[in-house]
Enzyme design. Structure first.
Site, PDB file in Angstrom:
ATOM      1  N   HIS A  92       0.844  -1.107   0.006  1.00 44.27           N
ATOM      2  CA  HIS A  92      -0.085  -0.169  -0.017  1.00 44.27           C
ATOM      3  C   HIS A  92       0.692   1.175  -0.011  1.00 44.27           C
ATOM      4  CE1 HIS A  92      -3.228   2.806   0.681  1.00 44.27           C
ATOM      5  NE2 HIS A  92      -2.801   3.131   1.774  1.00 44.27           N
ATOM      6  N   SER A  93       0.566   2.323  -0.764  1.00 43.11           N
ATOM      7  CA  SER A  93       1.050   3.511  -0.997  1.00 43.11           C
ATOM      8  C   SER A  93       2.833   3.356  -1.413  1.00 43.11           C
ATOM      9  CB  SER A  93       0.949   4.318   0.325  1.00 43.11           C
ATOM     10  OG  SER A  93       1.247   5.462  -0.028  1.00 43.11           O
ATOM     11  N   LEU A  94       3.666   3.791  -0.373  1.00 44.10           N
ATOM     12  CA  LEU A  94       4.932   3.366  -0.624  1.00 44.10           C
ATOM     13  C   LEU A  94       5.297   1.905  -0.587  1.00 44.10           C
ATOM     14  CD1 LEU A  94       7.902   4.389  -0.733  1.00 44.10           C
ATOM     15  CD2 LEU A  94       8.165   4.395   1.534  1.00 44.10           C
TER      16      LEU A  94
END
Length: 258
Positions: A92-94
């Site tokens: 998720h995300s980074l």
């Protein structure tokens, strides 16, 4: 119950020999704890949460500040796909960017690739992006900026000077990884990709759809109600969708433990 599945890097749920391993990578400033509940609620996967240095039980270790160093260290210490056992990534995300770069590192090393890459809340990394150097801000300004743009920082962290300092250390390192990252053109992966996102997130539908350009395999894109941390707002729907994405991944079988 959670057990250390590999020194330092992995915290695993109960072994499920009939299920594929799912390696979960957290958002910037996050930790393996983000995914602990999934070990109970995702019976179709042998859960493995990735713990980066600088947080949790690894809080005393210096965090990575470059993507290349992070990927190199992870690949050197974690025997992904040992014995030919299939596995998948969720990030998720980074964490989506980290899992993608680890997959590319595996390919470069001639090692087994994940059977599926599930990326969440992150634009396709080859797209142009404007980078604001948040990692250079003082601690309080860094935390406030991240909370304003992405949300997701618990109120108890925001209210505690000690927790803010600990959180700022991980955030600063992770945002330095992100803000100094440069995508390098390579052949697309040959790995199926599932893309998740929040409908109210700053990451647009077009940025999510652009992941199709980074693989020669099939790609599916799904957006959920909610913002950047839609997966906290819609946990049941997200876990159902993730379970569906993992069904084509073969079972773990009897490969060597990792």
């Amino acid at each position: 119950m959670h057990t250390v599945a590999s020194p330092r890097w992995l915290i695993g749920g109960a072994p499920r020999p009939a299920a594929p391993k799912l390696y979960c990578f957290a958002h910037g400033g996050g930790s393996a704890a983000e995914y602990f509940r999934w070990a109970r609620e995702l019976p179709g996967a042998h859960f493995q949460a990735v713990q980066l240095p600088g947080r949790g039980a690894r809080a005393a270790e210096p965090p990575f500040t470059s993507m290349d160093a992070l990927v190199e260290a992870f690949l050197a210490e974690v025997p992904l796909g040992a014995g030919g056992a299939p596995y998948a990534f969720f990030g998720h995300s980074l964490g989506a960017l980290v899992s993608y770069e680890i997959a590319r590192g595996l390919r470069a090393a001639g090692r087994p690739l994940p059977s599926r890459l599930v990326v969440s809340g992150f634009p396709a990394p080859h797209l142009p992006r404007a980078v604001e150097p948040l990692h250079r801000l003082p601690d309080d300004e860094l935390i406030d900026a991240v909370a304003r743009v992405h949300g997701g920082i618990p109120e108890e962290v925001l209210a505690s000077a000690e927790l803010r300092a600990l959180t700022a250390t991980a955030l600063r390192a992770d945002y330095q990884v992100l803000e100094t990252y440069t995508w390098r053109a390579e052949e697309p992966l040959d790995v199926p990709v599932t893309v998740f996102g929040g409908r109210d997130d700053h990451v647009t539908a077009e940025q999510l759809e652009a992941w199709r350009e980074l693989t020669t395999a099939e790609v599916s894109v799904r957006r959920f109600p909610g913002g950047h941390f839609y997966l906290r707002e819609q946990p049941a729907a997200v876990l159902r969708a993730l379970a569906g994405a993992l069904r084509p991944v073969p079972a773990g079988g009897g490969g060597a433990p990792c």
